[in-house]
Scaffold this motif. Sequence first.
Motif, PDB file in Angstrom:
ATOM      1  N   VAL A  91       0.841  -1.208   0.000  1.00 60.60           N
ATOM      2  CA  VAL A  91       0.000   0.000   0.000  1.00 60.60           C
ATOM      3  C   VAL A  91       0.871   1.252   0.000  1.00 60.60           C
ATOM      4  O   VAL A  91       0.582   2.219  -0.720  1.00 60.60           O
ATOM      5  CB  VAL A  91      -0.947  -0.002   1.220  1.00 60.60           C
ATOM      6  CG1 VAL A  91      -1.562   1.374   1.429  1.00 60.60           C
ATOM      7  CG2 VAL A  91      -2.054  -1.025   1.019  1.00 60.60           C
ATOM      8  N   ILE A  94       2.230   1.624  -3.515  1.00 59.44           N
ATOM      9  CA  ILE A  94       1.197   2.066  -4.464  1.00 59.44           C
ATOM     10  C   ILE A  94       0.857   3.536  -4.251  1.00 59.44           C
ATOM     11  O   ILE A  94       0.577   4.274  -5.202  1.00 59.44           O
ATOM     12  CB  ILE A  94      -0.063   1.183  -4.319  1.00 59.44           C
ATOM     13  CG1 ILE A  94       0.223  -0.227  -4.841  1.00 59.44           C
ATOM     14  CG2 ILE A  94      -1.252   1.791  -5.061  1.00 59.44           C
ATOM     15  CD1 ILE A  94      -0.929  -1.184  -4.680  1.00 59.44           C
ATOM     16  N   ASN A  95       0.900   3.976  -2.987  1.00 58.67           N
ATOM     17  CA  ASN A  95       0.565   5.367  -2.677  1.00 58.67           C
ATOM     18  C   ASN A  95       1.675   6.344  -3.044  1.00 58.67           C
ATOM     19  O   ASN A  95       1.471   7.561  -2.989  1.00 58.67           O
ATOM     20  CB  ASN A  95       0.240   5.517  -1.184  1.00 58.67           C
ATOM     21  CG  ASN A  95      -1.247   5.363  -0.924  1.00 58.67           C
ATOM     22  OD1 ASN A  95      -2.034   5.262  -1.849  1.00 58.67           O
ATOM     23  ND2 ASN A  95      -1.627   5.341   0.329  1.00 58.67           N
ATOM     24  N   LYS A 102      -2.802   3.469 -10.235  1.00 58.61           N
ATOM     25  CA  LYS A 102      -3.011   2.965  -8.878  1.00 58.61           C
ATOM     26  C   LYS A 102      -4.277   2.116  -8.785  1.00 58.61           C
ATOM     27  O   LYS A 102      -4.300   1.079  -8.107  1.00 58.61           O
ATOM     28  CB  LYS A 102      -3.086   4.130  -7.888  1.00 58.61           C
ATOM     29  CG  LYS A 102      -1.833   4.991  -7.853  1.00 58.61           C
ATOM     30  CD  LYS A 102      -1.995   6.126  -6.855  1.00 58.61           C
ATOM     31  CE  LYS A 102      -0.818   7.112  -6.934  1.00 58.61           C
ATOM     32  NZ  LYS A 102       0.441   6.499  -6.511  1.00 58.61           N
ATOM     33  N   HIS A 105      -3.694  -1.457 -10.019  1.00 59.30           N
ATOM     34  CA  HIS A 105      -2.932  -2.258  -9.059  1.00 59.30           C
ATOM     35  C   HIS A 105      -3.818  -2.719  -7.908  1.00 59.30           C
ATOM     36  O   HIS A 105      -3.726  -3.871  -7.463  1.00 59.30           O
ATOM     37  CB  HIS A 105      -1.752  -1.453  -8.512  1.00 59.30           C
ATOM     38  CG  HIS A 105      -0.688  -1.176  -9.530  1.00 59.30           C
ATOM     39  ND1 HIS A 105       0.022  -2.179 -10.157  1.00 59.30           N
ATOM     40  CD2 HIS A 105      -0.211  -0.009 -10.046  1.00 59.30           C
ATOM     41  CE1 HIS A 105       0.889  -1.653 -11.000  1.00 59.30           C
ATOM     42  NE2 HIS A 105       0.769  -0.327 -10.951  1.00 59.30           N
ATOM     43  N   GLN A 106      -4.658  -1.833  -7.427  1.00 60.48           N
ATOM     44  CA  GLN A 106      -5.535  -2.182  -6.311  1.00 60.48           C
ATOM     45  C   GLN A 106      -6.532  -3.263  -6.713  1.00 60.48           C
ATOM     46  O   GLN A 106      -6.779  -4.208  -5.956  1.00 60.48           O
ATOM     47  CB  GLN A 106      -6.272  -0.936  -5.827  1.00 60.48           C
ATOM     48  CG  GLN A 106      -5.359   0.128  -5.229  1.00 60.48           C
ATOM     49  CD  GLN A 106      -6.054   1.462  -5.076  1.00 60.48           C
ATOM     50  OE1 GLN A 106      -7.267   1.560  -5.118  1.00 60.48           O
ATOM     51  NE2 GLN A 106      -5.276   2.517  -4.879  1.00 60.48           N
ATOM     52  N   THR A 107      -7.087  -3.150  -7.911  1.00 64.99           N
ATOM     53  CA  THR A 107      -8.061  -4.133  -8.388  1.00 64.99           C
ATOM     54  C   THR A 107      -7.421  -5.500  -8.577  1.00 64.99           C
ATOM     55  O   THR A 107      -7.964  -6.528  -8.144  1.00 64.99           O
ATOM     56  CB  THR A 107      -8.690  -3.668  -9.714  1.00 64.99           C
ATOM     57  OG1 THR A 107      -9.301  -2.388  -9.527  1.00 64.99           O
ATOM     58  CG2 THR A 107      -9.727  -4.668 -10.195  1.00 64.99           C
ATOM     59  N   SER A 109      -4.740  -6.631  -7.172  1.00 65.12           N
ATOM     60  CA  SER A 109      -4.310  -7.170  -5.886  1.00 65.12           C
ATOM     61  C   SER A 109      -5.474  -7.768  -5.108  1.00 65.12           C
ATOM     62  O   SER A 109      -5.313  -8.773  -4.403  1.00 65.12           O
ATOM     63  CB  SER A 109      -3.645  -6.067  -5.047  1.00 65.12           C
ATOM     64  OG  SER A 109      -2.520  -5.542  -5.701  1.00 65.12           O
ATOM     65  N   GLY A 172      -4.450  -8.780  -0.855  1.00 73.10           N
ATOM     66  CA  GLY A 172      -5.301  -7.730  -1.416  1.00 73.10           C
ATOM     67  C   GLY A 172      -6.450  -7.345  -0.509  1.00 73.10           C
ATOM     68  O   GLY A 172      -6.869  -6.177  -0.473  1.00 73.10           O
ATOM     69  N   MET A 175      -5.036  -5.090   1.970  1.00 76.72           N
ATOM     70  CA  MET A 175      -4.638  -3.857   1.290  1.00 76.72           C
ATOM     71  C   MET A 175      -5.788  -2.862   1.227  1.00 76.72           C
ATOM     72  O   MET A 175      -5.602  -1.669   1.449  1.00 76.72           O
ATOM     73  CB  MET A 175      -4.133  -4.166  -0.117  1.00 76.72           C
ATOM     74  CG  MET A 175      -2.716  -4.669  -0.206  1.00 76.72           C
ATOM     75  SD  MET A 175      -2.247  -5.064  -1.912  1.00 76.72           S
ATOM     76  CE  MET A 175      -2.492  -3.471  -2.692  1.00 76.72           C
ATOM     77  N   VAL A 176      -6.985  -3.363   0.935  1.00 74.86           N
ATOM     78  CA  VAL A 176      -8.162  -2.488   0.841  1.00 74.86           C
ATOM     79  C   VAL A 176      -8.446  -1.828   2.191  1.00 74.86           C
ATOM     80  O   VAL A 176      -8.723  -0.628   2.266  1.00 74.86           O
ATOM     81  CB  VAL A 176      -9.387  -3.294   0.361  1.00 74.86           C
ATOM     82  CG1 VAL A 176     -10.655  -2.457   0.450  1.00 74.86           C
ATOM     83  CG2 VAL A 176      -9.179  -3.774  -1.062  1.00 74.86           C
ATOM     84  N   LEU A 179      -5.552   0.624   2.976  1.00 71.74           N
ATOM     85  CA  LEU A 179      -5.615   1.757   2.052  1.00 71.74           C
ATOM     86  C   LEU A 179      -6.701   2.742   2.456  1.00 71.74           C
ATOM     87  O   LEU A 179      -6.510   3.965   2.382  1.00 71.74           O
ATOM     88  CB  LEU A 179      -5.856   1.257   0.636  1.00 71.74           C
ATOM     89  CG  LEU A 179      -5.791   2.286  -0.485  1.00 71.74           C
ATOM     90  CD1 LEU A 179      -4.392   2.894  -0.558  1.00 71.74           C
ATOM     91  CD2 LEU A 179      -6.157   1.651  -1.815  1.00 71.74           C
TER      92      LEU A 179
END
Length: 298
Positions: A91, A94-95, A102, A105-107, A109, A172, A175-176, A179
């Motif tokens: 995270v 990515i930030n 970005k 990558h989040q999707t 992950s 992931g 991560m959500v 994030l």
Amino acid sequence: MLNAIRPKNRVIFGYLFFPILLYIFSVFVPLAAAAYYSLFEWKGGPKKTFIGIDNYLTLIKDSIFWQSFGHNVFLVAACVVGQIGLAFVIVLVINSRLVKCKGLHQTLSFFPSTISAVYIGFIWMMVFDYKRGLINWFLTFIGKESAVKVWLNEPQTIMIVVAIPLIWQYIGYYMVIILSAISSVDKEIFEVSEIDGANAIQRAIHIVFPLIKRTLLVCVTLCVAGNMKVFDHIYAMTLGGPGNESNVMALYSYQMSFQRSNMGYGSTISIGIFITSLLLIGGVQLLVKAYTKESEDY
């Protein structure tokens, strides 16, 4: 004005009645039933013999249960570091300003956490397959034939092997959560720290971590609870083998209840899972809260 738009108590009760009823039926009723059946010697038929706490006395002396408990604790420790730790680092990466796309990558992950755990188990079972697996193919390709192993039949490394799919699938997911916590932090804090000369590691340790530590406590609690009742991955990959070297408590309860038709003792193991999970979650929360309070006082 607020009182004018606030629904009446009976309306609130009506909306909550069925979800609460469903929760009680799906959580507390099975738990009460397991506690009841654990007091009997029961093979699954109509005949049950009341034996009191004998099943619990047997459980205390059951070496396989405590071996399975140790495997669950190992998975908890591995996944706290692997899932939450890696999610925290990813995270932060990515930030950073260097990373583009970005959202993509989040999707990507988060995608593995939407796949069934049984599918994940079968996928990684093929990855570790002796003849056609990707791991052994790669080792052969780079000339390391001596390192080729029957990965799913190695007692020394089997727990690491079954921990890898668990870690990979849920990075992931955490991560959500992390994030969303970092997104709520005022951006000016990071800008000021960057002006003051703090590097990325210093910002992560001294700024980001203290500000989202309560969210991390939630993540640790979810991670402990999830890995204390893990079943699907182990069942799909190893069935608890070789021997009992990758057995976990939930799988042991399944084996006792449905493979050996000892429903009474299987229910006792389920209650053992519930109690040990509560104790471990409570202990972890106390440790994290003590650290949190100490850091706040500091």
